[in-house]
Design a protein around this motif. Structure first.
Motif, short mmCIF file in Angstrom:
data_model
loop_
_atom_site.label_atom_id
_atom_site.label_comp_id
_atom_site.label_asym_id
_atom_site.label_seq_id
_atom_site.Cartn_x
_atom_site.Cartn_y
_atom_site.Cartn_z
N GLU A 283 0.83 -1.20 0.00
CA GLU A 283 0.00 0.00 0.00
C GLU A 283 0.86 1.26 0.00
O GLU A 283 1.75 1.41 0.83
N LEU A 284 0.57 2.15 -0.94
CA LEU A 284 1.28 3.42 -1.04
C LEU A 284 0.36 4.50 -0.48
O LEU A 284 -0.54 4.98 -1.15
N ASP A 285 0.59 4.82 0.81
CA ASP A 285 -0.31 5.74 1.51
C ASP A 285 0.49 6.58 2.51
O ASP A 285 1.72 6.53 2.53
N LEU A 286 -0.22 7.34 3.32
CA LEU A 286 0.42 8.25 4.27
C LEU A 286 1.48 7.57 5.12
O LEU A 286 2.53 8.14 5.38
N GLY A 287 1.23 6.36 5.52
CA GLY A 287 2.17 5.66 6.39
C GLY A 287 3.38 5.06 5.70
O GLY A 287 4.31 4.61 6.37
N THR A 288 3.38 5.04 4.37
CA THR A 288 4.45 4.33 3.66
C THR A 288 5.19 5.16 2.61
O THR A 288 6.20 4.70 2.08
N THR A 289 4.70 6.35 2.31
CA THR A 289 5.31 7.11 1.20
C THR A 289 6.76 7.45 1.43
O THR A 289 7.52 7.59 0.47
N THR A 290 7.17 7.58 2.69
CA THR A 290 8.59 7.90 2.93
C THR A 290 9.50 6.79 2.41
O THR A 290 10.64 7.08 2.03
N ARG A 291 9.03 5.57 2.35
CA ARG A 291 9.85 4.47 1.83
C ARG A 291 10.14 4.68 0.34
O ARG A 291 11.26 4.46 -0.12
#
Length: 118
Positions: free
Chosen positions: A22-30
């Motif tokens: 999932e590409l969302d608020l919690g993962t975009t920094t990756r």
């Protein structure tokens, strides 16, 4: 809790950033960290492989825009590969479909004509 696995590899002059999850608020920094960490040189290209992305929200779109800007600043074209229908629809709705050249597979992206960098 959402998760995103990001892997990078090089195929000649192509830096492939593959996303899984999932590409969302919690993962975009990756995604941002992976693209920022690429050692881009003149003549290189970036392919973001979205084949395994199961969800993408507006922050995910923002991360794709940031990746595009980072690649552009280095003079390297960025294209998408394996874009799922839900992401294609999202990019169309927000008017960004023309900004992101897309290919069915990473292999197709590495063989296609190279788009110019703005």
């Amino acid at each position: 809790m959402s998760g995103l696995r990001v892997t990078t590899r090089e195929l000649g002059d192509f830096h492939v950033v593959a996303l899984d999850g999932e590409l969302d608020l919690g993962t975009t920094t990756r995604l941002r960290d992976a693209v920022d960490g690429l050692a881009l040189r003149d003549g290189d290209h970036v392919v973001v492989d979205l084949t395994a992305v199961t969800f993408c929200d507006s922050t995910g779109v923002s991360a794709l825009i940031a990746a595009r800007r980072h690649a552009d600043a280095a003079g390297c074209p960025l294209v998408l590969a394996g874009t799922p229908p839900h992401i294609t629809r999202l990019l169309r709705v927000v008017g960004l479909l023309p900004v992101f050249p897309a290919h069915a597979t990473v292999e197709e992206a590495t063989r296609a004509p190279i788009p110019p960098v703005p």
